[in-house]
Design a protein around this motif. Structure first.
Motif, mmCIF file in Angstrom:
data_model
loop_
_atom_site.group_PDB
_atom_site.id
_atom_site.type_symbol
_atom_site.label_atom_id
_atom_site.label_comp_id
_atom_site.label_asym_id
_atom_site.label_seq_id
_atom_site.Cartn_x
_atom_site.Cartn_y
_atom_site.Cartn_z
ATOM 1 N N ARG A 131 0.985 -1.401 0.027
ATOM 2 C CA ARG A 131 -0.011 0.268 0.181
ATOM 3 C C ARG A 131 0.844 1.443 0.057
ATOM 4 O O ARG A 131 0.662 1.681 0.790
ATOM 5 C CB ARG A 131 -0.890 -0.712 1.061
ATOM 6 N N LYS A 132 1.980 1.185 -1.148
ATOM 7 C CA LYS A 132 3.004 2.305 -0.578
ATOM 8 C C LYS A 132 1.942 3.422 -2.049
ATOM 9 O O LYS A 132 2.302 3.090 -3.464
ATOM 10 C CB LYS A 132 4.401 1.772 -1.196
ATOM 11 N N PRO A 133 1.800 4.661 -1.752
ATOM 12 C CA PRO A 133 1.081 5.624 -2.684
ATOM 13 C C PRO A 133 2.311 6.048 -3.325
ATOM 14 O O PRO A 133 3.770 6.066 -3.393
ATOM 15 C CB PRO A 133 1.591 6.945 -2.137
ATOM 16 N N ALA A 134 1.975 6.642 -4.801
ATOM 17 C CA ALA A 134 2.821 6.310 -6.159
ATOM 18 C C ALA A 134 1.939 7.484 -6.560
ATOM 19 O O ALA A 134 1.442 7.619 -7.122
ATOM 20 C CB ALA A 134 3.087 5.452 -6.765
ATOM 21 N N ALA A 135 2.855 8.938 -6.926
ATOM 22 C CA ALA A 135 2.522 9.825 -8.004
ATOM 23 C C ALA A 135 2.828 9.564 -9.065
ATOM 24 O O ALA A 135 2.517 8.616 -10.129
ATOM 25 C CB ALA A 135 2.902 10.761 -8.052
ATOM 26 N N PHE A 136 0.768 9.496 -9.664
ATOM 27 C CA PHE A 136 0.130 9.412 -11.525
ATOM 28 C C PHE A 136 1.177 10.036 -12.143
ATOM 29 O O PHE A 136 1.166 10.275 -13.428
ATOM 30 C CB PHE A 136 -1.595 9.029 -11.149
ATOM 31 N N LEU A 137 0.431 11.791 -11.659
ATOM 32 C CA LEU A 137 0.766 12.845 -12.072
ATOM 33 C C LEU A 137 0.819 14.059 -11.588
ATOM 34 O O LEU A 137 0.344 14.532 -10.506
ATOM 35 C CB LEU A 137 -0.700 13.155 -13.423
ATOM 36 N N ARG A 138 2.244 13.980 -11.825
ATOM 37 C CA ARG A 138 2.515 15.220 -10.716
ATOM 38 C C ARG A 138 3.671 16.441 -12.018
ATOM 39 O O ARG A 138 4.895 16.279 -12.238
ATOM 40 C CB ARG A 138 3.568 15.175 -9.666
ATOM 41 N N THR A 139 3.497 17.297 -12.010
ATOM 42 C CA THR A 139 3.550 18.886 -12.664
ATOM 43 C C THR A 139 3.716 19.465 -11.232
ATOM 44 O O THR A 139 3.215 20.262 -10.610
ATOM 45 C CB THR A 139 3.287 18.498 -14.051
ATOM 46 N N GLU A 140 3.865 20.962 -12.335
ATOM 47 C CA GLU A 140 3.763 22.162 -11.652
ATOM 48 C C GLU A 140 2.417 22.486 -12.153
ATOM 49 O O GLU A 140 2.262 23.984 -11.677
ATOM 50 C CB GLU A 140 5.118 23.658 -13.027
ATOM 51 N N PHE A 141 1.793 22.638 -12.919
ATOM 52 C CA PHE A 141 0.509 22.594 -13.106
ATOM 53 C C PHE A 141 -0.275 22.092 -11.734
ATOM 54 O O PHE A 141 -0.087 20.490 -11.405
ATOM 55 C CB PHE A 141 -0.560 22.577 -14.371
ATOM 56 N N ASP A 142 -1.738 22.023 -11.772
ATOM 57 C CA ASP A 142 -2.820 21.806 -10.989
ATOM 58 C C ASP A 142 -3.204 19.946 -11.957
ATOM 59 O O ASP A 142 -4.201 20.178 -12.336
ATOM 60 C CB ASP A 142 -3.745 22.935 -10.513
ATOM 61 N N GLU A 143 -3.837 19.286 -10.923
ATOM 62 C CA GLU A 143 -4.453 17.938 -11.580
ATOM 63 C C GLU A 143 -5.128 17.742 -10.382
ATOM 64 O O GLU A 143 -4.857 17.129 -9.706
ATOM 65 C CB GLU A 143 -2.914 16.748 -11.987
ATOM 66 N N ARG A 144 -6.708 17.769 -11.214
ATOM 67 C CA ARG A 144 -7.945 17.443 -9.920
ATOM 68 C C ARG A 144 -8.600 16.475 -10.661
ATOM 69 O O ARG A 144 -8.730 15.892 -12.097
ATOM 70 C CB ARG A 144 -8.177 18.481 -9.741
ATOM 71 N N LEU A 145 -9.424 16.016 -9.475
ATOM 72 C CA LEU A 145 -10.242 14.965 -9.879
ATOM 73 C C LEU A 145 -10.413 13.941 -11.292
ATOM 74 O O LEU A 145 -10.851 13.597 -11.531
ATOM 75 C CB LEU A 145 -11.313 16.343 -10.039
ATOM 76 N N GLY A 146 -9.336 13.285 -10.498
ATOM 77 C CA GLY A 146 -8.876 11.788 -11.441
ATOM 78 C C GLY A 146 -9.804 10.871 -11.270
ATOM 79 O O GLY A 146 -10.274 10.457 -10.760
ATOM 80 N N ARG A 147 -10.184 10.124 -12.647
ATOM 81 C CA ARG A 147 -11.461 9.462 -12.879
ATOM 82 C C ARG A 147 -10.701 8.109 -13.555
ATOM 83 O O ARG A 147 -10.779 8.204 -14.821
ATOM 84 C CB ARG A 147 -13.054 9.723 -13.221
ATOM 85 N N PHE A 148 -10.857 7.038 -13.207
ATOM 86 C CA PHE A 148 -10.639 5.447 -13.480
ATOM 87 C C PHE A 148 -11.648 5.565 -14.596
ATOM 88 O O PHE A 148 -12.812 5.246 -14.429
ATOM 89 C CB PHE A 148 -10.404 4.081 -11.830
ATOM 90 N N SER A 149 -11.670 4.854 -15.680
ATOM 91 C CA SER A 149 -11.951 4.216 -16.817
ATOM 92 C C SER A 149 -12.805 3.075 -15.869
ATOM 93 O O SER A 149 -12.856 2.509 -15.291
ATOM 94 C CB SER A 149 -11.877 4.181 -18.041
ATOM 95 N N PRO A 150 -14.192 3.229 -16.218
ATOM 96 C CA PRO A 150 -14.637 1.313 -15.857
ATOM 97 C C PRO A 150 -14.025 0.460 -16.238
ATOM 98 O O PRO A 150 -13.647 -1.176 -15.398
ATOM 99 C CB PRO A 150 -16.201 1.192 -17.135
#
Length: 174
Positions: free
Chosen positions: A63-82
Motif C-alpha cells: 500500500r505504498k502511494p505513487a505519483a500518477f501525475l505530478r507537474t507544476e500545474f494543478d491536476e485534479r479530480l481523477g477518475r478511472f475508466s470502467p
C-alpha cells in the motif's frame, strides 16, 4: 473543527464495523476515484511546490502511494475508466481547466501519452458506465458529452452540449 490535513479512510457503506485508515501523511488530500476492481484508490494531494497532483494508492500489498501525475500545474479530480485502463482528470496546464485522459498502468505510473477531451474549458470529468463516453462541466455550466474510443490508443470525438445545469464550475463535488 479539523485544522490539519485530511487522511484517507474506508468504511463499509452499511455502517457496520470500524473505519480503516488507508493513508496518513502531512499533506492535504482527497479521494477522487476507485478502480472498479477495488485494487487502486486515486486521490489528489496538495504540494506546496507543485500544487494539486494525482496519486495512486494500491490497496493490496505494501500500500505504498505513487505519483500518477505530478507537474507544476494543478491536476485534479481523477477518475478511472470502467475498464481501469485510463484516467480522466482536469488540469490547468493550458491556462484554464480542461479535461484530459492518460493511460493507467500500475507497472508504469506516470507513463504514456495525454489526450485532450474538452475544448473551451472543462471540469469534473465522469465516465459513462461502459467507458464509451465522457461527461464534464463546461465553464458556462452546460453538461458536455464526448464519445471516446479507448483500446490500444485513445481517441475523443467533438464535445457536444447536453443541457444547461445549475452546477457551479470549481465546486469539485463528488
Amino acid at each position: 473543527n479539523r485544522t490539519g490535513p485530511f487522511d484517507l479512510y474506508q468504511k463499509l457503506t452499511s455502517g457496520a464495523g470500524d473505519e480503516e485508515l488507508l493513508l496518513k501523511t502531512s499533506a492535504n488530500k482527497a479521494p477522487t476515484g476507485w478502480s472498479r476492481d477495488g485494487r487502486f484508490l486515486l486521490y489528489q494531494e496538495l504540494d506546496p511546490k507543485t500544487g494539486w497532483d494525482l496519486w495512486v494508492l494500491p490497496l493490496e500489498g505494501e500500500r505504498k502511494p505513487a505519483a500518477f501525475l505530478r507537474t507544476e500545474f494543478d491536476e485534479r479530480l481523477g477518475r478511472f475508466s470502467p475498464d481501469g485502463k485510463w484516467v480522466a482528470y482536469q488540469s490547468n496546464e493550458s491556462g484554464r481547466y480542461e479535461v484530459y485522459v492518460r493511460p493507467f498502468s500500475a507497472a508504469q505510473l506516470g507513463g504514456g501519452g495525454q489526450w485532450p477531451v474538452s475544448t473551451g474549458g472543462g471540469e469534473q470529468p465522469r465516465w459513462r458506465g461502459d467507458g464509451r463516453e465522457l461527461f464534464y462541466l463546461a465553464p458556462d455550466r452546460k453538461l458536455m458529452a464526448v464519445e471516446v474510443k479507448a483500446g490500444a490508443g485513445f481517441a475523443a470525438d467533438i464535445p457536444r452540449p447536453l443541457f444547461p445545469t445549475r452546477a457551479i464550475p470549481g465546486n469539485f463535488s463528488r
